[in-house]
Design a protein around this motif. Structure first.
Motif, mmCIF file in Angstrom:
data_model
loop_
_atom_site.group_PDB
_atom_site.id
_atom_site.type_symbol
_atom_site.label_atom_id
_atom_site.label_comp_id
_atom_site.label_asym_id
_atom_site.label_seq_id
_atom_site.Cartn_x
_atom_site.Cartn_y
_atom_site.Cartn_z
ATOM 1 N N ALA A 100 24.752 25.217 25.328
ATOM 2 C CA ALA A 100 25.259 24.697 26.594
ATOM 3 C C ALA A 100 25.649 23.227 26.458
ATOM 4 O O ALA A 100 26.677 22.793 26.993
ATOM 5 N N ARG A 101 24.852 22.458 25.736
ATOM 6 C CA ARG A 101 25.170 21.046 25.520
ATOM 7 C C ARG A 101 26.463 20.905 24.715
ATOM 8 O O ARG A 101 27.293 20.033 24.996
ATOM 9 N N LEU A 144 26.905 31.252 35.758
ATOM 10 C CA LEU A 144 26.261 30.585 36.891
ATOM 11 C C LEU A 144 26.100 29.090 36.639
ATOM 12 O O LEU A 144 26.276 28.275 37.551
ATOM 13 N N ARG A 145 25.797 28.728 35.431
ATOM 14 C CA ARG A 145 25.644 27.300 35.114
ATOM 15 C C ARG A 145 26.954 26.556 35.357
ATOM 16 O O ARG A 145 26.964 25.462 35.927
ATOM 17 N N GLU A 152 19.962 20.234 18.308
ATOM 18 C CA GLU A 152 21.289 19.718 18.625
ATOM 19 C C GLU A 152 21.823 18.858 17.481
ATOM 20 O O GLU A 152 22.996 18.958 17.107
ATOM 21 N N GLN A 153 20.983 18.012 16.925
ATOM 22 C CA GLN A 153 21.413 17.155 15.822
ATOM 23 C C GLN A 153 21.747 17.990 14.593
ATOM 24 O O GLN A 153 22.772 17.758 13.928
ATOM 25 N N LEU A 210 27.020 30.596 14.895
ATOM 26 C CA LEU A 210 28.048 29.560 14.864
ATOM 27 C C LEU A 210 28.725 29.497 16.227
ATOM 28 O O LEU A 210 29.064 30.538 16.805
ATOM 29 N N HIS A 211 28.930 28.299 16.713
ATOM 30 C CA HIS A 211 29.659 28.063 17.952
ATOM 31 C C HIS A 211 30.990 27.425 17.574
ATOM 32 O O HIS A 211 31.037 26.283 17.137
ATOM 33 N N LEU A 212 32.067 28.190 17.728
ATOM 34 C CA LEU A 212 33.400 27.753 17.338
ATOM 35 C C LEU A 212 34.231 27.459 18.573
ATOM 36 O O LEU A 212 34.222 28.236 19.529
#
Length: 233
Positions: free
Chosen positions: A2-3, A33-34, A211-212, A226-228
């Motif tokens: 989400a970040r 919803l977020r 996150e880092q 993986l978030h692409l």
């Protein structure tokens, strides 16, 4: 994740802009919803009746202003062209879906067509280049050896599904006119945690470390997911 998504949105759209969001495979509606709470207009597509029911129940508990910003469509993510006109959305999410699609190229092309010029495509996929990590860290040496040369695996639900390689998806996104702009790792350190494990006392520190790691080489390359993020040209 989400970040990471918020970082991409804030970096590509004007502050306060109310975005048109399509969430394909919305599940129980967590991200939908977020984003609706943040003021965006969200359309969720989901084909599993149990997930649709859970999303509708969660939506019903929200204030009326948020409920009015969310639309739920029961259908398959591969049929977006049936429900929506090309270029109808500023942001398209497809999180945790590609692993259940044997041939994802048509789905990806359909998602890209839904994006307006400059629109953001957010994908969350299983990392095929790190399939040996979970069994290896769990002491399953035979499972680790068998995971090096495959994109297939058994997930925690016991289903045989598939993973994606970063290089393959980079080429696919370029081919559909939404080239990769940024990518992150998700669940670098926490993939072996039990599904029913409660949040640790130092949750904030854990999230900061994840996150880092998710944006730092070489750690992100061995993340479970993986978030692409691709951008429509």
């Amino acid at each position: 994740m989400a970040r990471q998504l918020d970082e991409q949105i804030s970096g590509r759209f004007a502050v306060g802009q109310r975005l048109r969001v399509l969430d394909v495979g919305m599940g129980q509606g967590t991200q939908a919803l977020r984003l609706a709470r943040a003021g965006h207009q969200v359309t969720g597509v989901e084909r599993e009746p149990a997930m649709v029911a859970a999303a509708r129940e969660a939506l019903a508990a929200e204030p009326v202003g948020i409920r009015e910003r969310v639309r739920i469509v029961e259908g398959d993510g591969r049929d977006t062209g049936v429900h929506f006109l090309p270029g109808s959305f500023d942001v398209v999410l497809c999180h945790g879906v590609l692993m259940y699609v044997e041939e994802p190229d048509a789905l990806l092309a359909g998602l890209a067509r839904m994006l307006a010029p400059g629109g953001l495509l957010s994908l969350l996929v299983r990392n095929a280049d790190a399939l040996a990590m979970r069994p290896g860290l769990s002491g399953d040496w035979a499972g680790a050896l068998g995971a090096f040369d495959t994109v297939s695996y058994r997930n925690r639900l016991g289903l045989h599904v598939r993973a994606d390689r970063l290089a393959t998806l980079t080429g696919a996104l370029a081919g559909i006119g939404a080239p990769l702009q940024s990518w992150y790792g998700v669940r670098v350190f926490t993939d072996t945690a039990a599904d029913d494990a409660g949040p640790p006392a130092d949750l904030g520190t854990l999230l900061a470390a994840e996150e880092q790691a998710g944006r730092t080489d070489p750690y992100r390359s061995v993340a479970a997911l993986l978030h692409l993020c691709g951008v429509r040209g």
